[in-house]
Scaffold this motif. Structure first.
Motif, PDB file in Angstrom:
ATOM      1  N   PRO A 298       0.996  -1.400  -0.062  1.00 39.43           N
ATOM      2  CA  PRO A 298       0.134   0.090  -0.071  1.00 39.43           C
ATOM      3  C   PRO A 298       0.846   1.236   0.003  1.00 39.43           C
ATOM      4  CG  PRO A 298      -0.623  -1.632   1.638  1.00 39.43           C
ATOM      5  CD  PRO A 298       0.445  -1.984   1.178  1.00 39.43           C
ATOM      6  N   LYS A 299       2.308   1.112   0.310  1.00 45.33           N
ATOM      7  CA  LYS A 299       2.824   2.300   0.407  1.00 45.33           C
ATOM      8  C   LYS A 299       3.357   2.715  -1.082  1.00 45.33           C
ATOM      9  CE  LYS A 299       5.938   0.745   3.091  1.00 45.33           C
ATOM     10  NZ  LYS A 299       7.040   0.772   4.477  1.00 45.33           N
ATOM     11  N   GLY A 300       2.656   2.244  -2.066  1.00 47.17           N
ATOM     12  CA  GLY A 300       3.184   2.464  -3.507  1.00 47.17           C
ATOM     13  C   GLY A 300       4.262   1.778  -4.022  1.00 47.17           C
ATOM     14  N   GLY A 301       4.818   0.749  -3.474  1.00 41.88           N
ATOM     15  CA  GLY A 301       5.735  -0.018  -3.967  1.00 41.88           C
ATOM     16  C   GLY A 301       7.117   0.361  -3.451  1.00 41.88           C
ATOM     17  N   MET A 302       7.166   1.271  -2.401  1.00 46.28           N
ATOM     18  CA  MET A 302       8.494   1.812  -1.747  1.00 46.28           C
ATOM     19  C   MET A 302       9.342   0.468  -1.302  1.00 46.28           C
ATOM     20  SD  MET A 302       8.829   4.778  -2.763  1.00 46.28           S
ATOM     21  CE  MET A 302      10.211   5.013  -1.826  1.00 46.28           C
ATOM     22  N   GLU A 303       8.570  -0.701  -0.747  1.00 50.03           N
ATOM     23  CA  GLU A 303       9.395  -1.473  -0.068  1.00 50.03           C
ATOM     24  C   GLU A 303       9.431  -2.884  -1.129  1.00 50.03           C
ATOM     25  OE1 GLU A 303      11.648  -3.536   2.496  1.00 50.03           O
ATOM     26  OE2 GLU A 303      10.988  -1.632   2.859  1.00 50.03           O
ATOM     27  N   LEU A 304       8.508  -3.291  -1.742  1.00 45.70           N
ATOM     28  CA  LEU A 304       8.133  -4.560  -2.369  1.00 45.70           C
ATOM     29  C   LEU A 304       8.432  -4.417  -4.004  1.00 45.70           C
ATOM     30  CD1 LEU A 304       5.394  -6.091  -0.443  1.00 45.70           C
ATOM     31  CD2 LEU A 304       7.737  -6.459   0.077  1.00 45.70           C
ATOM     32  N   ALA A 305       8.489  -3.314  -4.389  1.00 42.88           N
ATOM     33  CA  ALA A 305       8.504  -3.348  -5.819  1.00 42.88           C
ATOM     34  C   ALA A 305      10.009  -3.957  -6.416  1.00 42.88           C
ATOM     35  CB  ALA A 305       8.136  -1.829  -6.471  1.00 42.88           C
ATOM     36  N   ILE A 306      10.879  -3.496  -5.585  1.00 39.32           N
ATOM     37  CA  ILE A 306      12.305  -4.007  -5.912  1.00 39.32           C
ATOM     38  C   ILE A 306      12.446  -5.466  -6.304  1.00 39.32           C
ATOM     39  CG2 ILE A 306      13.349  -4.189  -3.559  1.00 39.32           C
ATOM     40  CD1 ILE A 306      15.929  -3.058  -4.693  1.00 39.32           C
ATOM     41  N   GLY A 307      11.722  -6.358  -5.528  1.00 42.31           N
ATOM     42  CA  GLY A 307      11.764  -7.737  -5.841  1.00 42.31           C
ATOM     43  C   GLY A 307      10.611  -8.089  -6.862  1.00 42.31           C
ATOM     44  N   ARG A 308      10.022  -7.475  -7.491  1.00 41.61           N
ATOM     45  CA  ARG A 308       8.833  -7.903  -8.295  1.00 41.61           C
ATOM     46  C   ARG A 308       9.092  -9.074  -8.986  1.00 41.61           C
ATOM     47  NH1 ARG A 308       5.317  -9.505 -10.296  1.00 41.61           N
ATOM     48  NH2 ARG A 308       3.449  -8.614 -11.272  1.00 41.61           N
ATOM     49  N   PRO A 309      10.094  -9.459  -9.612  1.00 42.59           N
ATOM     50  CA  PRO A 309      10.144 -10.959 -10.379  1.00 42.59           C
ATOM     51  C   PRO A 309       9.952 -11.968  -9.406  1.00 42.59           C
ATOM     52  CG  PRO A 309      11.950  -9.287 -11.068  1.00 42.59           C
ATOM     53  CD  PRO A 309      11.319  -8.636  -9.901  1.00 42.59           C
ATOM     54  N   LEU A 310       9.916 -11.781  -8.033  1.00 40.71           N
ATOM     55  CA  LEU A 310       9.712 -12.890  -7.182  1.00 40.71           C
ATOM     56  C   LEU A 310       8.309 -13.203  -6.882  1.00 40.71           C
ATOM     57  CD1 LEU A 310      12.423 -11.947  -4.490  1.00 40.71           C
ATOM     58  CD2 LEU A 310      12.402 -14.187  -5.779  1.00 40.71           C
ATOM     59  N   PHE A 311       7.575 -12.336  -7.245  1.00 40.02           N
ATOM     60  CA  PHE A 311       5.970 -12.354  -7.091  1.00 40.02           C
ATOM     61  C   PHE A 311       5.168 -12.678  -8.138  1.00 40.02           C
ATOM     62  CE2 PHE A 311       7.379  -8.397  -4.393  1.00 40.02           C
ATOM     63  CZ  PHE A 311       8.071  -9.311  -3.539  1.00 40.02           C
ATOM     64  N   SER A 312       4.024 -13.758  -8.026  1.00 47.10           N
ATOM     65  CA  SER A 312       3.258 -14.151  -8.917  1.00 47.10           C
ATOM     66  C   SER A 312       2.336 -13.035  -9.068  1.00 47.10           C
ATOM     67  CB  SER A 312       2.681 -15.485  -8.474  1.00 47.10           C
ATOM     68  OG  SER A 312       3.469 -16.474  -8.385  1.00 47.10           O
ATOM     69  N   ARG A 313       1.780 -12.201  -8.214  1.00 42.19           N
ATOM     70  CA  ARG A 313       0.989 -11.290  -8.431  1.00 42.19           C
ATOM     71  C   ARG A 313       1.468 -10.231  -7.517  1.00 42.19           C
ATOM     72  NH1 ARG A 313      -5.377 -13.045  -8.563  1.00 42.19           N
ATOM     73  NH2 ARG A 313      -5.536 -10.907  -8.881  1.00 42.19           N
ATOM     74  N   TYR A 314       1.140  -8.792  -7.930  1.00 41.17           N
ATOM     75  CA  TYR A 314       1.787  -7.667  -7.148  1.00 41.17           C
ATOM     76  C   TYR A 314       0.706  -6.496  -7.302  1.00 41.17           C
ATOM     77  CZ  TYR A 314       4.766  -3.884  -5.927  1.00 41.17           C
ATOM     78  OH  TYR A 314       5.134  -2.781  -5.284  1.00 41.17           O
ATOM     79  N   VAL A 315       0.349  -5.929  -6.629  1.00 46.33           N
ATOM     80  CA  VAL A 315      -0.545  -4.714  -6.519  1.00 46.33           C
ATOM     81  C   VAL A 315       0.114  -3.397  -5.468  1.00 46.33           C
ATOM     82  CG1 VAL A 315      -2.619  -3.586  -6.664  1.00 46.33           C
ATOM     83  CG2 VAL A 315      -2.472  -5.990  -7.127  1.00 46.33           C
ATOM     84  N   ASP A 316       0.393  -2.354  -5.939  1.00 50.35           N
ATOM     85  CA  ASP A 316       0.794  -1.312  -5.169  1.00 50.35           C
ATOM     86  C   ASP A 316       0.084   0.033  -5.292  1.00 50.35           C
ATOM     87  OD1 ASP A 316       2.039  -0.466  -7.689  1.00 50.35           O
ATOM     88  OD2 ASP A 316       3.995  -0.849  -6.849  1.00 50.35           O
ATOM     89  N   ASP A 317      -0.887   0.156  -6.294  1.00 44.33           N
ATOM     90  CA  ASP A 317      -1.297   1.456  -6.544  1.00 44.33           C
ATOM     91  C   ASP A 317      -2.743   1.654  -6.995  1.00 44.33           C
ATOM     92  OD1 ASP A 317      -1.322  -0.143  -8.903  1.00 44.33           O
ATOM     93  OD2 ASP A 317      -0.274   1.318 -10.336  1.00 44.33           O
ATOM     94  N   ASP A 318      -3.394   0.688  -6.713  1.00 44.91           N
ATOM     95  CA  ASP A 318      -4.998   0.660  -6.746  1.00 44.91           C
ATOM     96  C   ASP A 318      -5.681  -0.203  -5.834  1.00 44.91           C
ATOM     97  OD1 ASP A 318      -7.612   0.298  -7.917  1.00 44.91           O
ATOM     98  OD2 ASP A 318      -6.968   0.157 -10.006  1.00 44.91           O
ATOM     99  N   TRP A 319      -6.311   0.568  -4.998  1.00 42.24           N
ATOM    100  CA  TRP A 319      -7.084  -0.309  -3.741  1.00 42.24           C
ATOM    101  C   TRP A 319      -8.041  -1.283  -4.331  1.00 42.24           C
ATOM    102  CZ3 TRP A 319      -3.865   1.830  -0.736  1.00 42.24           C
ATOM    103  CH2 TRP A 319      -3.631   3.108  -0.631  1.00 42.24           C
ATOM    104  N   SER A 320      -8.729  -0.823  -5.324  1.00 46.90           N
ATOM    105  CA  SER A 320      -9.738  -1.820  -5.740  1.00 46.90           C
ATOM    106  C   SER A 320      -8.834  -3.223  -6.395  1.00 46.90           C
ATOM    107  CB  SER A 320     -10.628  -1.380  -6.759  1.00 46.90           C
ATOM    108  OG  SER A 320      -9.943  -0.986  -7.937  1.00 46.90           O
ATOM    109  N   ARG A 321      -8.047  -3.203  -6.874  1.00 46.41           N
ATOM    110  CA  ARG A 321      -7.263  -4.403  -7.175  1.00 46.41           C
ATOM    111  C   ARG A 321      -6.545  -4.908  -5.918  1.00 46.41           C
ATOM    112  NH1 ARG A 321      -2.660  -2.824 -11.048  1.00 46.41           N
ATOM    113  NH2 ARG A 321      -2.350  -5.247 -11.329  1.00 46.41           N
ATOM    114  N   MET A 322      -6.219  -4.216  -5.010  1.00 42.02           N
ATOM    115  CA  MET A 322      -6.013  -5.162  -3.919  1.00 42.02           C
ATOM    116  C   MET A 322      -6.763  -5.740  -3.410  1.00 42.02           C
ATOM    117  SD  MET A 322      -3.570  -1.957  -2.030  1.00 42.02           S
ATOM    118  CE  MET A 322      -2.249  -0.995  -2.577  1.00 42.02           C
ATOM    119  N   ALA A 323      -8.169  -5.206  -3.339  1.00 41.35           N
ATOM    120  CA  ALA A 323      -9.448  -6.108  -2.829  1.00 41.35           C
ATOM    121  C   ALA A 323      -9.666  -7.334  -3.831  1.00 41.35           C
ATOM    122  CB  ALA A 323     -10.610  -5.064  -2.636  1.00 41.35           C
TER     123      ALA A 323
END
Length: 546
Positions: A298-323
């Motif tokens: 939820p912090k806009g990718g400041m923590e987890l975006a750096i390891g994006r290839p490790l994630f099968s699914r990833y959301v950091d910029d859309d509340w509805s997509r997180m839900a």
């Protein structure tokens, strides 16, 4: 002179001498039996001293027979052998010789010498029958950083008394920290032809002794230095994932199997270290597809975006997509319920049905601070279902938060495993680790800001918290990890998001908001060919202008 009315003289009866001798002999025999029993108990309790006593007796006999020459020869050979051992196997020599000598020395000089004084001044001595009951010192075992002191409590005491006196004990023996542990000993599993004999020995060796207590004194703090990234396991064990180091320099292994993890800590106190240490421990299974990580930042990718290839699914910029991501996790969980119902109680990861790990970097943002109440309620309902039903089905949640209060993190009580990093308030420790955790040694509110990644955890079968420092992964290490262990494509890909309509000009130079934009026209109820055949117009009257 008249005689007194009452005679106050003591009546004396002469005891026959055979009775006197019999009584004396019985007393002497009782004392001898008591002494023999104590010697036998001491010999059994200190059985390790038997070889030393035998060696001393042999040394005295050899000295009386041959003089000092054999002793000098044995000393020279021992010194040479010890030097070779230290040269070839320095670690085993340090563990078996140096640490045992340190334990023996500290037992005699540090603890035994002032034991009675410290126990009395700390209020741990009981008064009974005009005497004193002092806690009995049983053993001292030293490591590179700690002293483990085992004692036997007098009757009428419990471990809570020692928890309250832990700080006094630490400073009395010249250290700053003292941990009190009272766990039950567990025997290792036995197999083979002599397993029955080993189990019989273990039933005595590992029997439960509730009055035995372990005091761990921290001589030096090994957690002041940053812990380097631990090696990536080739075959990760979900019941023991290496995450960092404990105070006794043992590796801390996290049990992720069939549980959810909540990480609490103030800003910049190392919550990212816990998350990345966990992902690194699972990296091999992530690459093979046995573990699928669905990440929400939820912090806009400041923590987890750096390891994006490790994630099968990833959301950091859309509340509805997180839900939507959490709703999809609930859907996968429900589908597994239909498959595993009546077959197994705990899911085993496979290529077709992998372990789904939902990682949320800041949980409070989703549960308390979202501006859209509808999306916030969706997220809370999905998380409640995942946390109450997903553990046995292989849909796990690992979340981090800065504020563990119930009014902020409403689903806090549904996380069985919790980790307390540096916290800002004293009361947050018990909120996160359970009532009384701070009194049992979890001083998470006293962790300095320089000790990032240091926290307290609860170990299996042990009510007292343990102090841990999680490994730190720099940005370059995370990028290399993501490049080496990328996640395979998702078998159920995420649908493409529908772009929002562009704002339109309303003619006066201003752009209209998306709320006033023209809604998307609904699809026709009839196919175009049928519409042409009937010659229908939008007014519903065919070609008739009326």
């Amino acid at each position: 002179m008249r005689p007194p009315l009452v005679n106050f003289r003591r009546l004396s009866v002469t005891t026959p001498w055979p009775l006197v001798w019999a009584y004396t002999l019985a007393v002497v025999l009782a004392r001898l039996v008591r002494l023999a029993f104590r010697l036998a108990v001491g010999a059994v309790r200190h059985w390790r001293a038997w070889p030393v006593v035998a060696l001393l007796l042999v040394a005295v006999d050899v000295w009386q027979t041959f003089g000092w020459v054999p002793h000098l020869l044995v000393a020279a050979l021992t010194t040479i052998g010890g030097g070779v051992w230290w040269w070839k196997g320095r670690e085993s020599f340090h563990r078996r010789i140096v640490l045992r000598l340190v334990s023996w020395w500290r037992r005699l000089w540090v603890y035994r010498r002032q034991w009675h004084e410290v126990m009395t001044l700390c209020g741990l001595v009981k008064k009974y029958d005009q005497g004193e009951k002092v806690p009995e010192l049983l053993s001292v075992t030293c490591s590179d950083a700690t002293d483990e002191v085992v004692l036997r409590m007098p009757r009428g005491q419990n471990p809570e008394i020692y928890h309250k006196a832990a700080r006094d004990l630490a400073y009395s023996f010249g250290t700053r920290h003292c941990r009190v542990f009272s766990r039950r000993p567990t025997a290792p599993p036995r197999s083979g032809g002599l397993a029955w004999l080993l189990r019989l020995v273990d039933s005595v060796r590992f029997r439960d002794r509730p009055r035995h207590l372990r005091l761990v004194f921290i001589r030096r703090d090994p957690l002041t230095r940053i812990v380097a990234p631990l090696p990536v396991p080739a075959r990760p064990d979900l019941a023991a994932l290496p995450m960092g180091l404990r105070e006794d320099l043992a590796v801390y292994n996290l049990r992720l199997l069939a549980t959810h993890v909540l990480v609490g800590g103030a800003t910049r106190m190392g919550k990212g270290s816990v998350i990345w240490s966990l992902i690194r421990a699972l990296a091999s299974d992530i690459r093979s597809g046995l573990v699928r990580v669905w990440a929400i930042d939820p912090k806009g990718g400041m923590e987890l975006a750096i390891g994006r290839p490790l994630f099968s699914r990833y959301v950091d910029d859309d509340w509805s997509r997180m839900a939507d991501l959490l709703d999809d996790a609930v859907g996968r969980m429900r589908a597994r319920q239909q498959i595993l119902r009546g077959k197994v109680r705990v899911h085993t990861p496979t290529q077709d049905e992998p372990l789904i790990l939902v990682v949320i970097d800041e949980l409070a943002t989703l549960l308390a601070f979202l501006p859209d109440s509808e999306i916030r309620n969706r997220i809370a309902q999905s998380l409640g279902l995942l946390l109450t039903q997903g553990a046995g089905l292989g849909v796990l949640v690992v979340a981090a938060t800065q504020d563990p209060r119930k009014e902020i993190v409403t689903v806090r009580d549904f996380f069985p495993t919790r980790i307390a990093l540096g916290l800002t308030e004293r009361g947050h420790v018990d909120l996160l680790l359970g009532d009384g955790a701070r009194d049992r040694g979890a001083l998470a509110d006293q962790i300095p800001t320089t000790a990032k990644g240091v926290g307290y955890v609860l170990l299996d079968g042990q009510p007292e918290p343990a102090r841990v420092r999680f490994s730190y992964l720099a940005d370059d290490v995370i990028r290399d990890l993501a490049a080496t262990f990328p996640a395979p494509p998702e078998t159920h890909p995420e649908p493409d998001p529908i772009p929002a309509p562009a704002p339109r000009s309303n003619g006066n130079g201003r752009r209209s908001s998306t709320r006033s934009a023209t809604p998307k026209q609904a699809a026709p109820l009839l196919p175009p060919s049928l519409v042409d055949a009937l010659n229908l117009t939008p007014n519903g009257n065919g070609g008739d202008p009326r």
